[in-house]
Structure formats: structure tokens, C-alpha cells
Scaffold this motif. Structure first.
Motif, PDB file in Angstrom:
ATOM      1  N   GLY A  41      -2.517  39.329  31.552  1.00  0.00           N
ATOM      2  CA  GLY A  41      -2.621  38.601  32.818  1.00  0.00           C
ATOM      3  C   GLY A  41      -2.681  39.536  34.012  1.00  0.00           C
ATOM      4  O   GLY A  41      -3.466  39.313  34.946  1.00  0.00           O
ATOM      5  N   LEU A  42      -1.844  40.584  34.001  1.00  0.00           N
ATOM      6  CA  LEU A  42      -1.856  41.550  35.101  1.00  0.00           C
ATOM      7  C   LEU A  42      -3.209  42.250  35.200  1.00  0.00           C
ATOM      8  O   LEU A  42      -3.724  42.468  36.298  1.00  0.00           O
ATOM      9  N   ASP A  43      -3.792  42.590  34.044  1.00  0.00           N
ATOM     10  CA  ASP A  43      -5.105  43.213  34.039  1.00  0.00           C
ATOM     11  C   ASP A  43      -6.144  42.281  34.671  1.00  0.00           C
ATOM     12  O   ASP A  43      -6.954  42.702  35.499  1.00  0.00           O
ATOM     13  N   GLN A  44      -6.104  40.997  34.318  1.00  0.00           N
ATOM     14  CA  GLN A  44      -7.048  40.031  34.890  1.00  0.00           C
ATOM     15  C   GLN A  44      -6.827  39.865  36.391  1.00  0.00           C
ATOM     16  O   GLN A  44      -7.786  39.819  37.160  1.00  0.00           O
ATOM     17  N   VAL A  45      -5.563  39.776  36.809  1.00  0.00           N
ATOM     18  CA  VAL A  45      -5.258  39.586  38.229  1.00  0.00           C
ATOM     19  C   VAL A  45      -5.678  40.808  39.042  1.00  0.00           C
ATOM     20  O   VAL A  45      -6.260  40.676  40.121  1.00  0.00           O
ATOM     21  N   LEU A  46      -5.393  41.991  38.537  1.00  0.00           N
ATOM     22  CA  LEU A  46      -5.684  43.209  39.287  1.00  0.00           C
ATOM     23  C   LEU A  46      -7.176  43.527  39.358  1.00  0.00           C
ATOM     24  O   LEU A  46      -7.607  44.269  40.247  1.00  0.00           O
ATOM     25  N   THR A  47      -7.975  42.962  38.450  1.00  0.00           N
ATOM     26  CA  THR A  47      -9.418  43.185  38.488  1.00  0.00           C
ATOM     27  C   THR A  47     -10.182  41.990  39.051  1.00  0.00           C
ATOM     28  O   THR A  47     -11.391  42.070  39.237  1.00  0.00           O
ATOM     29  N   ALA A  48      -9.490  40.890  39.327  1.00  0.00           N
ATOM     30  CA  ALA A  48     -10.153  39.688  39.864  1.00  0.00           C
ATOM     31  C   ALA A  48     -10.717  39.980  41.257  1.00  0.00           C
ATOM     32  O   ALA A  48     -10.100  40.667  42.058  1.00  0.00           O
ATOM     33  N   LYS A  49     -11.900  39.449  41.492  1.00  0.00           N
ATOM     34  CA  LYS A  49     -12.533  39.625  42.797  1.00  0.00           C
ATOM     35  C   LYS A  49     -12.662  38.307  43.551  1.00  0.00           C
ATOM     36  O   LYS A  49     -12.755  38.297  44.762  1.00  0.00           O
ATOM     37  N   THR A  50     -12.667  37.189  42.832  1.00  0.00           N
ATOM     38  CA  THR A  50     -12.848  35.886  43.474  1.00  0.00           C
ATOM     39  C   THR A  50     -11.640  34.995  43.197  1.00  0.00           C
ATOM     40  O   THR A  50     -10.871  35.224  42.268  1.00  0.00           O
ATOM     41  N   GLN A  51     -11.520  33.953  44.006  1.00  0.00           N
ATOM     42  CA  GLN A  51     -10.428  32.985  43.857  1.00  0.00           C
ATOM     43  C   GLN A  51     -10.482  32.315  42.486  1.00  0.00           C
ATOM     44  O   GLN A  51      -9.464  32.115  41.848  1.00  0.00           O
ATOM     45  N   SER A  52     -11.686  31.986  42.006  1.00  0.00           N
ATOM     46  CA  SER A  52     -11.793  31.308  40.713  1.00  0.00           C
ATOM     47  C   SER A  52     -11.355  32.228  39.570  1.00  0.00           C
ATOM     48  O   SER A  52     -10.764  31.767  38.597  1.00  0.00           O
ATOM     49  N   GLU A  53     -11.601  33.532  39.667  1.00  0.00           N
ATOM     50  CA  GLU A  53     -11.133  34.482  38.649  1.00  0.00           C
ATOM     51  C   GLU A  53      -9.608  34.565  38.662  1.00  0.00           C
ATOM     52  O   GLU A  53      -8.969  34.665  37.623  1.00  0.00           O
ATOM     53  N   LEU A  54      -9.038  34.497  39.856  1.00  0.00           N
ATOM     54  CA  LEU A  54      -7.583  34.540  39.993  1.00  0.00           C
ATOM     55  C   LEU A  54      -6.954  33.282  39.395  1.00  0.00           C
ATOM     56  O   LEU A  54      -5.961  33.357  38.677  1.00  0.00           O
ATOM     57  N   VAL A  55      -7.539  32.128  39.665  1.00  0.00           N
ATOM     58  CA  VAL A  55      -7.036  30.866  39.121  1.00  0.00           C
ATOM     59  C   VAL A  55      -7.108  30.880  37.598  1.00  0.00           C
ATOM     60  O   VAL A  55      -6.160  30.477  36.918  1.00  0.00           O
ATOM     61  N   SER A  56      -8.209  31.377  37.030  1.00  0.00           N
ATOM     62  CA  SER A  56      -8.323  31.388  35.568  1.00  0.00           C
ATOM     63  C   SER A  56      -7.349  32.391  34.936  1.00  0.00           C
ATOM     64  O   SER A  56      -6.893  32.185  33.820  1.00  0.00           O
ATOM     65  N   ALA A  57      -6.989  33.453  35.667  1.00  0.00           N
ATOM     66  CA  ALA A  57      -5.999  34.403  35.146  1.00  0.00           C
ATOM     67  C   ALA A  57      -4.613  33.778  35.056  1.00  0.00           C
ATOM     68  O   ALA A  57      -3.802  34.152  34.218  1.00  0.00           O
ATOM     69  N   LEU A  58      -4.337  32.778  35.903  1.00  0.00           N
ATOM     70  CA  LEU A  58      -3.036  32.113  35.912  1.00  0.00           C
ATOM     71  C   LEU A  58      -3.042  30.790  35.150  1.00  0.00           C
ATOM     72  O   LEU A  58      -2.010  30.129  35.047  1.00  0.00           O
ATOM     73  N   ALA A  59      -4.184  30.406  34.615  1.00  0.00           N
ATOM     74  CA  ALA A  59      -4.334  29.079  33.993  1.00  0.00           C
ATOM     75  C   ALA A  59      -3.415  28.857  32.802  1.00  0.00           C
ATOM     76  O   ALA A  59      -2.976  27.736  32.557  1.00  0.00           O
ATOM     77  N   SER A  60      -3.089  29.896  32.056  1.00  0.00           N
ATOM     78  CA  SER A  60      -2.256  29.723  30.858  1.00  0.00           C
ATOM     79  C   SER A  60      -0.762  29.640  31.172  1.00  0.00           C
ATOM     80  O   SER A  60       0.034  29.332  30.293  1.00  0.00           O
ATOM     81  N   LEU A  61      -0.383  29.896  32.415  1.00  0.00           N
ATOM     82  CA  LEU A  61       1.032  29.839  32.787  1.00  0.00           C
ATOM     83  C   LEU A  61       1.493  28.391  32.868  1.00  0.00           C
ATOM     84  O   LEU A  61       0.717  27.509  33.234  1.00  0.00           O
ATOM     85  N   PRO A  62       2.757  28.155  32.566  1.00  0.00           N
ATOM     86  CA  PRO A  62       3.259  26.789  32.725  1.00  0.00           C
ATOM     87  C   PRO A  62       3.237  26.407  34.200  1.00  0.00           C
ATOM     88  O   PRO A  62       3.405  27.259  35.078  1.00  0.00           O
ATOM     89  N   GLU A  63       3.015  25.123  34.448  1.00  0.00           N
ATOM     90  CA  GLU A  63       2.971  24.662  35.841  1.00  0.00           C
ATOM     91  C   GLU A  63       4.326  24.858  36.488  1.00  0.00           C
ATOM     92  O   GLU A  63       5.359  24.664  35.880  1.00  0.00           O
ATOM     93  N   GLU A  64       4.274  25.231  37.737  1.00  0.00           N
ATOM     94  CA  GLU A  64       5.478  25.519  38.498  1.00  0.00           C
ATOM     95  C   GLU A  64       5.968  24.245  39.155  1.00  0.00           C
ATOM     96  O   GLU A  64       5.397  23.789  40.147  1.00  0.00           O
ATOM     97  N   ASP A  65       6.992  23.630  38.583  1.00  0.00           N
ATOM     98  CA  ASP A  65       7.542  22.393  39.108  1.00  0.00           C
ATOM     99  C   ASP A  65       6.448  21.386  39.440  1.00  0.00           C
ATOM    100  O   ASP A  65       6.345  20.879  40.544  1.00  0.00           O
TER     101      ASP A  65
END
Length: 180
Positions: A41-65
């Protein structure tokens, strides 16, 4: 001659990247993801260039409240949110007389669909959404003035969907897409 795309994907800033890194660290510390999943996940976040890439990097995380709703309320004055901030799944904005300005252009969207419920008496409201966002205002009832919103001619896939509902008494809602 090569032409630029009409609506380039919205680029992320360092604050949004830092917020995403923090979100991964919290998920790891709470035992929701393994060490390997955090590294990936850190690799995806640190290399993401667009908002949609960032969202997909966090997609597998459990929803926060996911079941909770955030409420911003004020009787008068101003309600303002801008810069890098986490947009909750459901946001309620309540005011009798305040002016409202929600700038979502640099906000971090962890949910593909966000509901914003406005309960406003008088006063102007302005919402700035990301370039690649899709906006639905069909659930909003206005009492005095019509909503000003001009949808993007074509939006890129991957942007958040923002549904605005509720009611406005004697103010006007203006929605615009961020320029960059």
C-alpha cells in the motif's frame, strides 16, 4: 501535434499523500492489514500521481467508521472547510444564517460515493468539487433561488460521486469544478 486531454485527472498534493500514508499506518497498527499489505500500500501511495490512484491504493482498507456521520453546524457567521481534509461518507451541514464554503478540490476521498446533506436557512453556499467528480443535486430542495451548477462536459472515470441533498431556504448554492 498532440493535444492535451480535455479533463486531465486531478493530481494529488503532498498533504493528500501524507494523509493516505497515515491511514495505512493506522490500519496496520490496528491489525487490519499485514506488514506485506502495508508495504504494498505504501508503494502504491508513494507512487500515485492522481486522486483515483490514491483512492484505489486505499480501497482494500476497512472503512473508517463508515456508519458515522460528521456534522458541521453554526447558527451564523461562516462554515468553511478547505485544504487537505478527509471527507466522511456522510457529511451534514446545518445553519440558520451562516455562509458555507466547502472546498473539496484537495480533500481526500476514501469513499467512491459521498453524501452531503445541507440544511440551510439563509446565506450563500459554495461547494468546489474535484475536476473528475460527478455531482448529483436531484435530492436538494431550494426555496428561493435555483442551484447554480454546470456539469463537466465529460468526466474521467475514477473520480468521486458527490450526492447533494437537503434543503436551502433563502440562499443560493453554487457548485463548481476545480480548475486544476
Amino acid at each position: 501535434m498532440t493535444s492535451l486531454p480535455e479533463n486531465p485527472p486531478s493530481l494529488i498534493n503532498e498533504d493528500a499523500r501524507d494523509t493516505a500514508v497515515q491511514r495505512l499506518r493506522e490500519a496496520y497498527a490496528e491489525g487490519h492489514i499485514s506488514h506485506e499489505e502495508m508495504d504494498e500500500g505504501l508503494d502504491q501511495v508513494l507512487t500515485a500521481k492522481t486522486q483515483s490512484e490514491l483512492v484505489s491504493a486505499l480501497a482494500s482498507l476497512p472503512e473508517e467508521d463508515a456508519g458515522t456521520t460528521s456534522t458541521i453546524a453554526a447558527a451564523g457567521g461562516q462554515i468553511k472547510r478547505r485544504g487537505t481534509w478527509r471527507v466522511p461518507r456522510m457529511l451534514k451541514v446545518e445553519s440558520a444564517f451562516a455562509r458555507v464554503h466547502l472546498d473539496l478540490s484537495h480533500a481526500v476521498f476514501e469513499h467512491p460515493v459521498v453524501d452531503i446533506e445541507l440544511q440551510l436557512g439563509t446565506g450563500k453556499a459554495k461547494i468546489t468539487v474535484p475536476r473528475d467528480a460527478t455531482v448529483d443535486v436531484e435530492g436538494l430542495h431550494t426555496g428561493w433561488k435555483d442551484t447554480r451548477y454546470k456539469p463537466q462536459r465529460s468526466s474521467r472515470p475514477g473520480g468521486p460521486r458527490i450526492r447533494i441533498s437537503g434543503s436551502m431556504g433563502f440562499g443560493r448554492l453554487k457548485i463548481r469544478h476545480a480548475r486544476r
